[in-house]
Design a protein around this motif. Structure first.
Motif, PDB file in Angstrom:
ATOM      1  N   ALA A   1      -1.103   2.551  -5.693  1.00  0.00           N
ATOM      2  CA  ALA A   1       0.210   2.204  -6.245  1.00  0.00           C
ATOM      3  C   ALA A   1       1.168   3.374  -6.082  1.00  0.00           C
ATOM      4  CB  ALA A   1       0.079   1.822  -7.717  1.00  0.00           C
ATOM      5  N   ARG A   2       0.634   4.597  -6.282  1.00  0.00           N
ATOM      6  CA  ARG A   2       1.489   5.769  -6.093  1.00  0.00           C
ATOM      7  C   ARG A   2       1.885   5.910  -4.637  1.00  0.00           C
ATOM      8  NH1 ARG A   2      -2.248   8.026  -9.707  1.00  0.00           N
ATOM      9  NH2 ARG A   2      -3.379   9.043  -8.017  1.00  0.00           N
ATOM     10  N   VAL A   3       0.920   5.631  -3.740  1.00  0.00           N
ATOM     11  CA  VAL A   3       1.213   5.740  -2.311  1.00  0.00           C
ATOM     12  C   VAL A   3       2.316   4.781  -1.913  1.00  0.00           C
ATOM     13  CG1 VAL A   3       0.291   5.270  -0.004  1.00  0.00           C
ATOM     14  CG2 VAL A   3      -1.031   6.636  -1.615  1.00  0.00           C
ATOM     15  N   SER A   4       2.177   3.503  -2.285  1.00  0.00           N
ATOM     16  CA  SER A   4       3.159   2.511  -1.857  1.00  0.00           C
ATOM     17  C   SER A   4       4.468   2.635  -2.613  1.00  0.00           C
ATOM     18  CB  SER A   4       2.587   1.098  -2.036  1.00  0.00           C
ATOM     19  OG  SER A   4       2.303   0.862  -3.403  1.00  0.00           O
ATOM     20  N   GLY A   5       4.390   3.055  -3.872  1.00  0.00           N
ATOM     21  CA  GLY A   5       5.601   3.113  -4.684  1.00  0.00           C
ATOM     22  C   GLY A   5       6.364   4.409  -4.592  1.00  0.00           C
ATOM     23  N   HIS A   6       5.702   5.496  -4.218  1.00  0.00           N
ATOM     24  CA  HIS A   6       6.363   6.797  -4.238  1.00  0.00           C
ATOM     25  C   HIS A   6       6.349   7.516  -2.899  1.00  0.00           C
ATOM     26  CE1 HIS A   6       6.910   6.589  -8.572  1.00  0.00           C
ATOM     27  NE2 HIS A   6       5.654   6.193  -8.679  1.00  0.00           N
ATOM     28  N   VAL A   7       5.380   7.237  -2.049  1.00  0.00           N
ATOM     29  CA  VAL A   7       5.371   7.882  -0.743  1.00  0.00           C
ATOM     30  C   VAL A   7       6.320   7.144   0.197  1.00  0.00           C
ATOM     31  CG1 VAL A   7       3.992   8.464   1.271  1.00  0.00           C
ATOM     32  CG2 VAL A   7       3.059   8.809  -1.019  1.00  0.00           C
ATOM     33  N   PHE A   8       6.155   5.838   0.302  1.00  0.00           N
ATOM     34  CA  PHE A   8       6.979   5.056   1.206  1.00  0.00           C
ATOM     35  C   PHE A   8       8.012   4.249   0.431  1.00  0.00           C
ATOM     36  CE2 PHE A   8       2.850   5.150   3.646  1.00  0.00           C
ATOM     37  CZ  PHE A   8       3.273   6.130   4.522  1.00  0.00           C
ATOM     38  N   GLU A   9       9.232   4.283   0.917  1.00  0.00           N
ATOM     39  CA  GLU A   9      10.310   3.507   0.314  1.00  0.00           C
ATOM     40  C   GLU A   9      10.230   2.077   0.831  1.00  0.00           C
ATOM     41  OE1 GLU A   9      14.930   4.547  -0.436  1.00  0.00           O
ATOM     42  OE2 GLU A   9      14.315   4.470   1.655  1.00  0.00           O
ATOM     43  N   SER A  10      10.095   1.113  -0.062  1.00  0.00           N
ATOM     44  CA  SER A  10       9.903  -0.267   0.378  1.00  0.00           C
ATOM     45  C   SER A  10      11.216  -1.000   0.610  1.00  0.00           C
ATOM     46  CB  SER A  10       9.062  -1.032  -0.658  1.00  0.00           C
ATOM     47  OG  SER A  10       9.680  -0.984  -1.928  1.00  0.00           O
ATOM     48  N   ALA A  11      12.234  -0.713  -0.186  1.00  0.00           N
ATOM     49  CA  ALA A  11      13.507  -1.415  -0.056  1.00  0.00           C
ATOM     50  C   ALA A  11      14.402  -0.706   0.958  1.00  0.00           C
ATOM     51  CB  ALA A  11      14.216  -1.482  -1.410  1.00  0.00           C
TER      52      ALA A  11
ATOM     53  N   PRO B   1      -4.292   1.058   7.707  1.00  0.00           N
ATOM     54  CA  PRO B   1      -5.024   2.320   7.856  1.00  0.00           C
ATOM     55  C   PRO B   1      -4.160   3.440   8.424  1.00  0.00           C
ATOM     56  CG  PRO B   1      -6.395   0.502   8.580  1.00  0.00           C
ATOM     57  CD  PRO B   1      -5.026  -0.066   8.321  1.00  0.00           C
ATOM     58  N   TRP B   2      -3.261   3.091   9.344  1.00  0.00           N
ATOM     59  CA  TRP B   2      -2.364   4.090   9.932  1.00  0.00           C
ATOM     60  C   TRP B   2      -1.423   4.651   8.865  1.00  0.00           C
ATOM     61  CZ3 TRP B   2       3.020   4.139  11.379  1.00  0.00           C
ATOM     62  CH2 TRP B   2       3.359   5.109  12.322  1.00  0.00           C
ATOM     63  N   LEU B   3      -0.833   3.765   8.065  1.00  0.00           N
ATOM     64  CA  LEU B   3       0.052   4.212   6.980  1.00  0.00           C
ATOM     65  C   LEU B   3      -0.720   5.026   5.948  1.00  0.00           C
ATOM     66  CD1 LEU B   3       2.250   1.025   6.402  1.00  0.00           C
ATOM     67  CD2 LEU B   3       3.053   3.257   7.228  1.00  0.00           C
ATOM     68  N   ASP B   4      -1.940   4.599   5.639  1.00  0.00           N
ATOM     69  CA  ASP B   4      -2.758   5.345   4.668  1.00  0.00           C
ATOM     70  C   ASP B   4      -2.989   6.769   5.145  1.00  0.00           C
ATOM     71  OD1 ASP B   4      -2.912   3.077   3.131  1.00  0.00           O
ATOM     72  OD2 ASP B   4      -4.889   2.490   3.859  1.00  0.00           O
ATOM     73  N   HIS B   5      -3.269   6.909   6.433  1.00  0.00           N
ATOM     74  CA  HIS B   5      -3.491   8.257   6.970  1.00  0.00           C
ATOM     75  C   HIS B   5      -2.225   9.101   6.833  1.00  0.00           C
ATOM     76  CE1 HIS B   5      -5.083  11.411   9.618  1.00  0.00           C
ATOM     77  NE2 HIS B   5      -3.842  11.459  10.080  1.00  0.00           N
ATOM     78  N   LEU B   6      -1.082   8.522   7.175  1.00  0.00           N
ATOM     79  CA  LEU B   6       0.171   9.270   7.077  1.00  0.00           C
ATOM     80  C   LEU B   6       0.441   9.711   5.638  1.00  0.00           C
ATOM     81  CD1 LEU B   6       2.593   7.219   9.367  1.00  0.00           C
ATOM     82  CD2 LEU B   6       0.984   9.022   9.993  1.00  0.00           C
ATOM     83  N   ALA B   7       0.098   8.842   4.684  1.00  0.00           N
ATOM     84  CA  ALA B   7       0.383   9.134   3.281  1.00  0.00           C
ATOM     85  C   ALA B   7      -0.566  10.168   2.688  1.00  0.00           C
ATOM     86  CB  ALA B   7       0.319   7.850   2.463  1.00  0.00           C
ATOM     87  N   GLU B   8      -1.806  10.197   3.159  1.00  0.00           N
ATOM     88  CA  GLU B   8      -2.832  10.976   2.462  1.00  0.00           C
ATOM     89  C   GLU B   8      -3.262  12.243   3.188  1.00  0.00           C
ATOM     90  OE1 GLU B   8      -6.051   8.281   1.764  1.00  0.00           O
ATOM     91  OE2 GLU B   8      -4.720   6.747   0.931  1.00  0.00           O
TER      92      GLU B   8
END
Length: 382
Positions: free
Chosen positions: A84-94, A320-327
């Motif tokens: 939730a932190r990754v999707s809500g705070h790492v990447f901007e969804s809007a 998986p690609w986005l997860d790698h970029l975030a983590e």
């Protein structure tokens, strides 16, 4: 643990109750779009059992069911909070408001770097007139006004009435600054009326860059100077283990997101065709080591979703690609070219007219067989 790890997928599959191996894999297929190999599945179950995160119940062989332990349920909840932190705070969804986005880019390290180069190469002096094509909300008008002082003139032109209105309000009370509504293909200025001109990430979006350049050549006085700053989106490099996914992401931007995706490398040739003499080309490469700073510019999650929808990326590879970029440690780089072109004294009005005819001919060809444009990106977001 990342969401695409076999152990996390197994924990997620067991969240609703005990399951044996085959049933676990059925749930995993629903979650991720593909099944785990037998070795990966039973290896993950064995490792989770060793960690005390799952425990076996009564059963025979591979029909033996497993369930989460309290430790396992806690680990899964922590993983959910992490994602939730990754999707809500790492990447901007809007998608950000366009004016907010332009201001954000200008304030970024990447934006300020190339804008400094552009201002320096313009060589502005007190009393000169300078044209800002595609001025947007007036982001750069004040710095131009300071350079030419109150004895000079700054003219901003933008096709968007909203941008023109915002720029006028921002520049209210600043002497010598005027903002006009107009199209870069048909500038609302007289021939040979300005000393300097600039385009900042505008030509990547216009329908006909050559015609726009011919128009700038028309309105510049002999000896005038045009400074252009445009990216080459083919140069976007993002580090990740799956190199094919990174390349496909870049290819999608170049092919579908930006109308003129490789305009940066084309500028010297186009400027010469429009009647200019190109005197210098300065590459400005922006390097991003912080994923949030990169996301502010590229809109990584949104652009990835568009790439999946357009068929450039398989859905099961995107997350998986986005997860790698975030983590993991992040690296990305992209090159923008600052091109300086002179309207030399030797080029008289006849040359300008010829350049305009070339631009109009190119426009006719473009209308006959123009490539599809996917609209304004989250870069430039896009």
């Amino acid at each position: 643990m990342r969401t695409h790890d076999a152990q996390t997928l197994v924990l997620s599959a067991l969240a609703d109750g005990p399951l044996h191996g085959y049933a676990v894999n059925t749930v995993i297929e629903k979650l991720s779009g593909r099944r785990l190999g037998a070795g990966s599945l039973y290896g993950a179950l064995a490792r989770l059992e060793d960690k005390g995160l799952v425990e076996p119940l009564e059963g025979q062989g591979r029909r033996r069911p497993f369930r989460l332990t309290d430790l396992g349920r806690g680990a899964l909840e922590r993983e959910a909070r992490s994602m939730a932190r990754v999707s809500g705070h790492v990447f901007e969804s809007a998608t950000p408001d366009e004016i907010r986005y332009l201001d954000r880019v200008a304030a970024s390290t990447a934006g300020s770097s190339y804008k400094h180069v552009m201002l320096h190469t313009l060589g502005l002096r007190a009393g000169q007139s300078v044209l800002d094509l595609g001025c947007g909300p007036g982001t750069d008008l004040e710095s131009l006004a300071r350079a030419v002082t109150s004895s000079g003139a700054v003219i901003g032109v933008d096709i968007s009435a909203e941008m023109v209105d915002r720029a006028r309000r921002r520049m209210a009370g600043l002497p010598g600054v005027e903002v006009r509504n107009g199209d870069v293909h048909r500038l609302p200025l007289a021939d040979r009326s300005v000393d300097r001109a600039r385009t900042d990430r505008v030509l990547q979006h216009v329908e006909n860059p050559l015609l726009a350049l011919a128009e700038v050549r028309r309105v510049l006085r002999p000896g005038g100077r045009l400074v252009m700053g445009e990216p080459d989106w083919d140069s976007l490099a993002i580090d990740a283990p799956d190199l094919d996914v990174s390349r496909a992401y870049t290819r999608h931007i170049t092919d579908r997101v930006v109308r003129n995706g490789v305009i940066g490398r084309q500028l010297p040739r186009l400027a010469e065709e429009a009647g200019f003499t190109v005197t210098s080309v300065v590459p400005v490469t922006s390097v991003f080591r912080d994923v949030r700073a990169a996301d502010d510019i590229f809109g990584l999650q949104r652009t990835t979703e568009r790439a999946v929808a357009a068929g450039y990326l398989p859905a099961d590879a995107a997350q998986p690609w986005l997860d790698h970029l975030a983590e993991e440690p992040f690296f990305a780089a992209v090159t923008l070219y600052v091109v300086v072109a002179e309207a030399t004294d030797a080029a008289e009005a006849t040359d300008v007219a010829e350049a305009t005819e070339v631009g109009e001919a190119a426009e006719a060809e473009g209308e006959a067989g123009s490539a599809e444009s996917a609209g304004t990106p989250d870069l430039t977001g896009t």
